[in-house]
Design a protein around this motif. Structure first.
Motif, short mmCIF file in Angstrom:
data_model
loop_
_atom_site.label_atom_id
_atom_site.label_comp_id
_atom_site.label_asym_id
_atom_site.label_seq_id
_atom_site.Cartn_x
_atom_site.Cartn_y
_atom_site.Cartn_z
N MET A 1 0.85 -1.19 0.00
CA MET A 1 0.00 0.00 0.00
C MET A 1 0.89 1.24 0.00
SD MET A 1 -3.08 1.25 0.01
CE MET A 1 -4.10 -0.15 0.50
N TRP A 3 0.76 5.81 -1.04
CA TRP A 3 -0.08 6.99 -1.13
C TRP A 3 0.33 7.80 -2.35
CZ3 TRP A 3 -4.00 8.81 2.23
CH2 TRP A 3 -4.24 7.98 3.33
N GLY A 52 -1.82 6.09 8.12
CA GLY A 52 -2.08 7.26 7.29
C GLY A 52 -0.82 8.09 7.12
N ASP A 77 -6.08 11.36 5.87
CA ASP A 77 -6.77 10.15 5.44
C ASP A 77 -7.06 10.24 3.94
OD1 ASP A 77 -7.92 7.69 5.56
OD2 ASP A 77 -9.47 8.22 7.02
N ASN A 78 -7.56 9.14 3.39
CA ASN A 78 -7.81 9.06 1.96
C ASN A 78 -8.77 10.16 1.50
OD1 ASN A 78 -7.65 7.78 -0.63
ND2 ASN A 78 -9.67 6.92 -0.28
N ARG A 93 -5.03 6.95 -1.28
CA ARG A 93 -4.40 5.65 -1.13
C ARG A 93 -4.32 4.97 -2.50
NH1 ARG A 93 -3.72 3.36 3.91
NH2 ARG A 93 -4.77 4.39 5.66
N THR A 94 -3.23 4.26 -2.73
CA THR A 94 -3.09 3.54 -3.98
C THR A 94 -2.60 2.13 -3.67
OG1 THR A 94 -1.99 3.53 -6.16
CG2 THR A 94 -0.75 4.44 -4.32
#
Length: 251
Positions: A1, A3, A52, A77-78, A93-94
């Protein structure tokens, strides 16, 4: 994960990898460079954690805004938006980073701040410093000196001010090497550098390695390295935090 940080004015994208730190600003020694006249040279610090992205404003002149609210620190956050003064970005998020980032990261081959400290520890260290400042802002400079020696593993540090040929010590932590106690050379460096530049520089012939961070108005932050020599980004962080602590103490 991972960002993704997206600049909303031109859709430029930066990949933020888990467990890493990124300096944001308009200066040359940053990972994410923003081209805007009201963005500070080193404006803010981003720390990417599993929970995060942790955002810390580094005493920027025109402020950092999280979802429209001015903040000193925040957890992102996303989908959240952040404005570094007038430069607005959004975080997503990616699932996985692409083969290469759109823009090359910070080119200077220096070790990450997290080389010695796990990212969670770096985040907690900054949170501890901010809590101390919130509790007693008048003592912010002394809190910072203690924090740098205890948490960032410097051998010693001191806040100095040149008054003619003399140097006043406004606070110190740890043993200052005897060769750095000669007030004449330090006073000249503080007076000259505070007028010409705000860049951190290494003191010549100092053992252990020592640095002087000009803070303006003939003041400076003296840093004596420990086992690890701080990176250029970390030295700039210390200088930013010192300027912010002095403003808090005067407020």
């Amino acid at each position: 994960m991972a960002w993704e940080l997206v600049l909303l004015d031109n859709q430029t994208r930066f990949i933020l990898e888990m467990g890493k730190e990124y300096y944001v600003g308009s200066g040359s020694h940053v990972h994410i460079k923003l081209v805007a006249p009201d963005v500070s040279g080193v404006h803010a610090l981003l720390t990417v954690t599993p929970e995060g992205v942790r955002l810390v404003d580094l005493g920027s002149k025109n402020g950092t805004f999280h979802n429209g609210k001015r903040v000193t620190a925040a957890r992102i956050d996303n989908g959240d938006t952040v404005s570094f003064s007038s430069a607005k970005v959004q975080f997503f998020r990616t699932p996985a980073p692409p083969p290469a980032p759109t823009v090359s990261p910070f080119a200077e081959p220096v070790p990450s701040q997290t080389a010695e400290f796990p990212v969670a520890q770096v985040e907690e260290d900054l949170a501890e410093l901010l809590r101390g400042w919130d509790t007693d802002p008048e003592q912010a400079p002394h809190t910072l000196l203690s924090w740098m020696v205890a948490r960032r593993k410097l051998t010693a540090c001191a806040l100095l001010e040149a008054c003619g040929p003399e140097v006043l010590v406004h606070g110190a932590q740890g043993p200052i090497p005897s060769q750095l106690s000669a007030t004449g050379p330090l006073a000249e460096l503080l007076a000259n550098q505070s007028r010409s530049t705000a860049e951190v520089f290494q003191l010549p012939d100092s053992q252990p390695v020592a640095f002087l961070c000009p803070l303006g108005q003939c003041k400076g932050l003296l840093l004596v390295a420990g086992k690890l020599t701080p990176s250029a980004g970390e030295l700039e962080l210390f200088a930013r935090l010192a300027r912010l602590s002095l403003r808090l103490a005067r407020a």
